[in-house]
Design a protein around this motif. Sequence first.
Motif, PDB file in Angstrom:
ATOM      1  N   ARG A 171       0.830  -1.210   0.000  1.00  0.00           N
ATOM      2  CA  ARG A 171       0.000   0.000   0.000  1.00  0.00           C
ATOM      3  C   ARG A 171       0.866   1.263   0.000  1.00  0.00           C
ATOM      4  O   ARG A 171       0.600   2.212  -0.743  1.00  0.00           O
ATOM      5  CB  ARG A 171      -0.934  -0.006   1.204  1.00  0.00           C
ATOM      6  CG  ARG A 171      -2.055   1.031   1.125  1.00  0.00           C
ATOM      7  CD  ARG A 171      -2.980   0.897   2.336  1.00  0.00           C
ATOM      8  NE  ARG A 171      -3.375  -0.500   2.493  1.00  0.00           N
ATOM      9  CZ  ARG A 171      -3.713  -1.054   3.650  1.00  0.00           C
ATOM     10  NH1 ARG A 171      -3.693  -0.339   4.763  1.00  0.00           N
ATOM     11  NH2 ARG A 171      -4.055  -2.326   3.698  1.00  0.00           N
ATOM     12  N   GLU A 212      -3.296  -8.519 -10.423  1.00  0.00           N
ATOM     13  CA  GLU A 212      -4.188  -8.857  -9.310  1.00  0.00           C
ATOM     14  C   GLU A 212      -3.529  -8.648  -7.952  1.00  0.00           C
ATOM     15  O   GLU A 212      -4.217  -8.510  -6.931  1.00  0.00           O
ATOM     16  CB  GLU A 212      -4.678 -10.300  -9.439  1.00  0.00           C
ATOM     17  CG  GLU A 212      -3.592 -11.358  -9.410  1.00  0.00           C
ATOM     18  CD  GLU A 212      -4.159 -12.740  -9.640  1.00  0.00           C
ATOM     19  OE1 GLU A 212      -3.657 -13.679  -8.988  1.00  0.00           O
ATOM     20  OE2 GLU A 212      -5.087 -12.879 -10.455  1.00  0.00           O
ATOM     21  N   SER A 216      -6.771  -5.413  -5.044  1.00  0.00           N
ATOM     22  CA  SER A 216      -7.474  -5.242  -3.772  1.00  0.00           C
ATOM     23  C   SER A 216      -6.988  -4.011  -3.021  1.00  0.00           C
ATOM     24  O   SER A 216      -7.765  -3.342  -2.324  1.00  0.00           O
ATOM     25  CB  SER A 216      -7.298  -6.493  -2.896  1.00  0.00           C
ATOM     26  OG  SER A 216      -5.931  -6.684  -2.575  1.00  0.00           O
ATOM     27  N   GLU A 217      -5.720  -3.681  -3.173  1.00  0.00           N
ATOM     28  CA  GLU A 217      -5.176  -2.514  -2.491  1.00  0.00           C
ATOM     29  C   GLU A 217      -5.663  -1.203  -3.104  1.00  0.00           C
ATOM     30  O   GLU A 217      -5.689  -0.166  -2.430  1.00  0.00           O
ATOM     31  CB  GLU A 217      -3.642  -2.541  -2.513  1.00  0.00           C
ATOM     32  CG  GLU A 217      -3.034  -3.509  -1.524  1.00  0.00           C
ATOM     33  CD  GLU A 217      -3.212  -3.070  -0.078  1.00  0.00           C
ATOM     34  OE1 GLU A 217      -3.489  -1.876   0.174  1.00  0.00           O
ATOM     35  OE2 GLU A 217      -3.082  -3.930   0.807  1.00  0.00           O
ATOM     36  N   ASN A 219      -8.535  -0.304  -3.685  1.00  0.00           N
ATOM     37  CA  ASN A 219      -9.725   0.178  -2.987  1.00  0.00           C
ATOM     38  C   ASN A 219      -9.377   1.209  -1.913  1.00  0.00           C
ATOM     39  O   ASN A 219     -10.182   2.097  -1.611  1.00  0.00           O
ATOM     40  CB  ASN A 219     -10.468  -0.993  -2.345  1.00  0.00           C
ATOM     41  CG  ASN A 219     -11.064  -1.935  -3.380  1.00  0.00           C
ATOM     42  OD1 ASN A 219     -11.434  -1.510  -4.465  1.00  0.00           O
ATOM     43  ND2 ASN A 219     -11.145  -3.214  -3.042  1.00  0.00           N
TER      44      ASN A 219
END
Length: 315
Positions: A171, A212, A216-217, A219
């Motif tokens: 992140r 991929e 998710s990060e 978001n």
Amino acid sequence: MRNAWLDGIMGVAIGDALGLPVQFMSRKELMVNPVMDMRPCDLFLSPVGTWSDDTAMTMAIYESIRRLGAVDADDIMKNFIKWMYEGEFSANDECIDEGITCHFGIKNYKNGADIYTCGKTGEYANGNGSLMRTLPVCLYYAEKIHAGEAVVDKAIKDIHLVSALTHNHIRACMACGLYFFCISAILYEEGDLISRLQKGMDAGFKYYAKDEIYISELNNYGRLMDLQELAKLDQSAIKSSGYVVDSFEAAIWSLITTESFRDAMVRAVNLGDDTDTVAAIAGGLAGLYYGYDAIPEEWLKVLRKREWLEGMCEV
């Protein structure tokens, strides 16, 4: 022709120095006595114009890139050691205000860890300490790619590595990557500041959405996808903590809700909390867009080691 290194680095230093004296003051406190100009830094018993770890680590990275003509993570870590243990690259010849995560990574490296394992991992490695110093690596690669001498994949790999020297969580690394795309857009795209930043964010989100590992990060950075909507948010909806997502959002919000370098810096600082770092992150981008000449002279004339900073940028 403008000197992008001068524009960006002086923007970082000015934001840092403007925000340091009120670091960790609340927004409510600053509403009573807002920062409009440079102040002495009672927190570290330092004079007006003192800057902190944000600028010192930026300069440690920049000096390495300037000297070697390349991004070398080991050499950057050696410069970080000189800063933390000897006070090199600092405003007052001493290390002040180093963050816990940065301290951990530098000490780890000094004690024998390599560049891939020295940085802190896990959720608590998502402070703003790598984003605040990332401008030199991002600017180096923005110029190289524009000249046809590098590719984006190489840029992102090295930007992530330099983040991971201390902040080894994807992140935090991605925040530095998105900052790179914003820098590239400011330098080489058309339009006003919000238009260029939006183009940068669009490019960054498109890049990270291809893998991929990053999806998710993404978001976590969702509010940066549409800057027109972000600009509509009231100040009360903006957090300015040391969490990298909060700091990045606060910096971008300060830029897209103002129309001058001065106003962007004043807005960033008066959000409170991690004032110096939010303003340093915003200052680098504001400097690149508005230019060195837009920085108020009364701020520049009290900036510690101004001549050294400017001399280093004469490339």
